[in-house]
Motif scaffolding. Structure first.
Motif, PDB file in Angstrom:
ATOM      1  N   ALA A 166       0.860  -1.181   0.000  1.00 36.41           N
ATOM      2  CA  ALA A 166       0.000   0.000   0.000  1.00 36.41           C
ATOM      3  C   ALA A 166       0.896   1.230   0.000  1.00 36.41           C
ATOM      4  O   ALA A 166       2.003   1.212   0.536  1.00 36.41           O
ATOM      5  CB  ALA A 166      -0.906  -0.003   1.225  1.00 36.41           C
ATOM      6  N   GLN A 167       0.436   2.303  -0.609  1.00 35.57           N
ATOM      7  CA  GLN A 167       1.225   3.527  -0.688  1.00 35.57           C
ATOM      8  C   GLN A 167       0.684   4.575   0.267  1.00 35.57           C
ATOM      9  O   GLN A 167      -0.502   4.874   0.271  1.00 35.57           O
ATOM     10  CB  GLN A 167       1.219   4.083  -2.104  1.00 35.57           C
ATOM     11  N   LEU A 168       1.570   5.133   1.067  1.00 35.41           N
ATOM     12  CA  LEU A 168       1.234   6.263   1.914  1.00 35.41           C
ATOM     13  C   LEU A 168       1.266   7.496   1.020  1.00 35.41           C
ATOM     14  O   LEU A 168       2.333   7.964   0.616  1.00 35.41           O
ATOM     15  CB  LEU A 168       2.248   6.389   3.053  1.00 35.41           C
ATOM     16  N   ARG A 169       0.094   7.980   0.635  1.00 34.26           N
ATOM     17  CA  ARG A 169       0.024   9.068  -0.342  1.00 34.26           C
ATOM     18  C   ARG A 169       0.214  10.438   0.304  1.00 34.26           C
ATOM     19  O   ARG A 169       0.753  11.342  -0.299  1.00 34.26           O
ATOM     20  CB  ARG A 169      -1.325   9.037  -1.069  1.00 34.26           C
ATOM     21  N   GLN A 170      -0.247  10.603   1.510  1.00 32.94           N
ATOM     22  CA  GLN A 170      -0.107  11.880   2.215  1.00 32.94           C
ATOM     23  C   GLN A 170       0.138  11.596   3.692  1.00 32.94           C
ATOM     24  O   GLN A 170      -0.491  10.710   4.271  1.00 32.94           O
ATOM     25  CB  GLN A 170      -1.381  12.722   2.089  1.00 32.94           C
ATOM     26  N   LEU A 171       1.034  12.327   4.286  1.00 38.23           N
ATOM     27  CA  LEU A 171       1.256  12.302   5.731  1.00 38.23           C
ATOM     28  C   LEU A 171       1.691  13.706   6.114  1.00 38.23           C
ATOM     29  O   LEU A 171       2.744  14.166   5.665  1.00 38.23           O
ATOM     30  CB  LEU A 171       2.317  11.278   6.124  1.00 38.23           C
ATOM     31  N   ALA A 172       0.863  14.382   6.890  1.00 39.14           N
ATOM     32  CA  ALA A 172       1.175  15.768   7.239  1.00 39.14           C
ATOM     33  C   ALA A 172       0.637  16.087   8.625  1.00 39.14           C
ATOM     34  O   ALA A 172      -0.417  15.591   9.023  1.00 39.14           O
ATOM     35  CB  ALA A 172       0.565  16.720   6.211  1.00 39.14           C
ATOM     36  N   VAL A 173       1.377  16.909   9.344  1.00 39.54           N
ATOM     37  CA  VAL A 173       0.971  17.425  10.649  1.00 39.54           C
ATOM     38  C   VAL A 173       1.239  18.928  10.629  1.00 39.54           C
ATOM     39  O   VAL A 173       2.315  19.358  10.201  1.00 39.54           O
ATOM     40  CB  VAL A 173       1.761  16.757  11.800  1.00 39.54           C
ATOM     41  N   TRP A 211       4.566   1.829   1.947  1.00 37.83           N
ATOM     42  CA  TRP A 211       5.698   2.639   1.503  1.00 37.83           C
ATOM     43  C   TRP A 211       5.260   4.070   1.267  1.00 37.83           C
ATOM     44  O   TRP A 211       4.098   4.343   0.993  1.00 37.83           O
ATOM     45  CB  TRP A 211       6.350   2.042   0.257  1.00 37.83           C
ATOM     46  N   GLY A 212       6.216   4.963   1.453  1.00 37.30           N
ATOM     47  CA  GLY A 212       5.959   6.376   1.240  1.00 37.30           C
ATOM     48  C   GLY A 212       7.225   7.053   0.766  1.00 37.30           C
ATOM     49  O   GLY A 212       8.306   6.458   0.788  1.00 37.30           O
ATOM     50  N   SER A 213       7.102   8.283   0.354  1.00 38.59           N
ATOM     51  CA  SER A 213       8.266   9.005  -0.153  1.00 38.59           C
ATOM     52  C   SER A 213       8.328  10.393   0.453  1.00 38.59           C
ATOM     53  O   SER A 213       7.338  10.917   0.970  1.00 38.59           O
ATOM     54  CB  SER A 213       8.209   9.097  -1.676  1.00 38.59           C
ATOM     55  N   CYS A 214       9.512  10.966   0.379  1.00 37.32           N
ATOM     56  CA  CYS A 214       9.722  12.353   0.781  1.00 37.32           C
ATOM     57  C   CYS A 214      10.939  12.857   0.018  1.00 37.32           C
ATOM     58  O   CYS A 214      11.758  12.060  -0.447  1.00 37.32           O
ATOM     59  CB  CYS A 214       9.924  12.474   2.288  1.00 37.32           C
ATOM     60  N   PRO A 215      11.070  14.160  -0.148  1.00 41.82           N
ATOM     61  CA  PRO A 215      12.266  14.670  -0.814  1.00 41.82           C
ATOM     62  C   PRO A 215      13.522  14.256  -0.046  1.00 41.82           C
ATOM     63  O   PRO A 215      13.503  14.163   1.189  1.00 41.82           O
ATOM     64  CB  PRO A 215      12.079  16.192  -0.780  1.00 41.82           C
ATOM     65  N   VAL A 216      14.595  13.988  -0.764  1.00 45.86           N
ATOM     66  CA  VAL A 216      15.852  13.620  -0.125  1.00 45.86           C
ATOM     67  C   VAL A 216      16.234  14.727   0.860  1.00 45.86           C
ATOM     68  O   VAL A 216      16.188  15.903   0.522  1.00 45.86           O
ATOM     69  CB  VAL A 216      16.959  13.407  -1.183  1.00 45.86           C
ATOM     70  N   ALA A 268      13.210  10.109  -1.738  1.00 47.26           N
ATOM     71  CA  ALA A 268      13.667   8.900  -1.066  1.00 47.26           C
ATOM     72  C   ALA A 268      12.423   8.062  -0.801  1.00 47.26           C
ATOM     73  O   ALA A 268      11.427   8.571  -0.294  1.00 47.26           O
ATOM     74  CB  ALA A 268      14.358   9.246   0.244  1.00 47.26           C
ATOM     75  N   ILE A 269      12.461   6.795  -1.190  1.00 42.47           N
ATOM     76  CA  ILE A 269      11.330   5.892  -0.999  1.00 42.47           C
ATOM     77  C   ILE A 269      11.623   5.029   0.226  1.00 42.47           C
ATOM     78  O   ILE A 269      12.630   4.327   0.270  1.00 42.47           O
ATOM     79  CB  ILE A 269      11.110   4.986  -2.231  1.00 42.47           C
ATOM     80  N   PHE A 270      10.742   5.096   1.217  1.00 49.91           N
ATOM     81  CA  PHE A 270      10.876   4.310   2.441  1.00 49.91           C
ATOM     82  C   PHE A 270       9.806   3.231   2.476  1.00 49.91           C
ATOM     83  O   PHE A 270       8.694   3.438   1.986  1.00 49.91           O
ATOM     84  CB  PHE A 270      10.721   5.206   3.670  1.00 49.91           C
ATOM     85  N   VAL A 271      10.128   2.086   3.079  1.00 43.12           N
ATOM     86  CA  VAL A 271       9.180   0.978   3.143  1.00 43.12           C
ATOM     87  C   VAL A 271       9.264   0.286   4.493  1.00 43.12           C
ATOM     88  O   VAL A 271      10.315   0.258   5.129  1.00 43.12           O
ATOM     89  CB  VAL A 271       9.437  -0.047   2.003  1.00 43.12           C
ATOM     90  N   LYS A 272       8.129  -0.250   4.898  1.00 41.70           N
ATOM     91  CA  LYS A 272       8.074  -1.065   6.107  1.00 41.70           C
ATOM     92  C   LYS A 272       7.226  -2.296   5.800  1.00 41.70           C
ATOM     93  O   LYS A 272       6.104  -2.178   5.298  1.00 41.70           O
ATOM     94  CB  LYS A 272       7.444  -0.297   7.264  1.00 41.70           C
ATOM     95  N   CYS A 273       7.785  -3.468   6.076  1.00 44.80           N
ATOM     96  CA  CYS A 273       7.017  -4.701   5.931  1.00 44.80           C
ATOM     97  C   CYS A 273       6.119  -4.804   7.151  1.00 44.80           C
ATOM     98  O   CYS A 273       6.602  -4.790   8.277  1.00 44.80           O
ATOM     99  CB  CYS A 273       7.954  -5.897   5.800  1.00 44.80           C
TER     100      CYS A 273
END
Length: 134
Positions: free
Chosen positions: A26-33, A63-68, A97-102
């Protein structure tokens, strides 16, 4: 007042957990606080709820991404995510940068899987000219 948001896109075939065979990711499309509410653990709580939602959708990974170099990379690492690869977005001037967690116990975490992920990361760093830590 909304102080945070986490949005998960339904799973599809991805290879981030094990390059040897694909797993549903599954893709984490948005994460914001909101800025004034950061540094109080809200992002980690949102991420935990997103992981729960991804499991409910039968995903093996999230998985999700953020700028390097973004601050969000630290949150991913603190919450058990691993840097999987880099991706340069066409028509932009930055690399993500693409991060992932199983997130499912049936996903193998063997030595070969870790070595293949490190190789994939190194190749994507070279391709996108990203400096990595030694």
């Amino acid at each position: 007042e909304i102080i945070g948001l986490g949005l998960v896109h339904p799973p599809r075939r991805e290879v981030f957990c094990s390059p040897r065979r694909p797993f549903l990711g599954a893709q984490l499309r948005q994460l914001a606080v909101r800025t004034r509410f950061q540094d109080h653990g809200i992002g980690g709580q949102l991420l935990a709820v997103c992981e729960w939602g991804a499991r409910q959708m039968h995903a093996s990974s999230l998985w999700g991404s953020c700028p390097v170099g973004a601050r969000q990379a630290g949150l991913y690492r603190r919450c058990g995510y691993h840097l999987a690869k880099y991706h340069f977005w066409t028509n932009t001037d930055y690399t993500s940068a693409i991060f992932v967690k199983c997130i499912h116990e049936s996903v193998p975490h063997g030595l070969l899987d870790r070595m293949l992920l490190k190789t994939t990361l190194a190749l994507s760093a070279r391709k996108h000219h990203v400096q990595t830590a030694p």
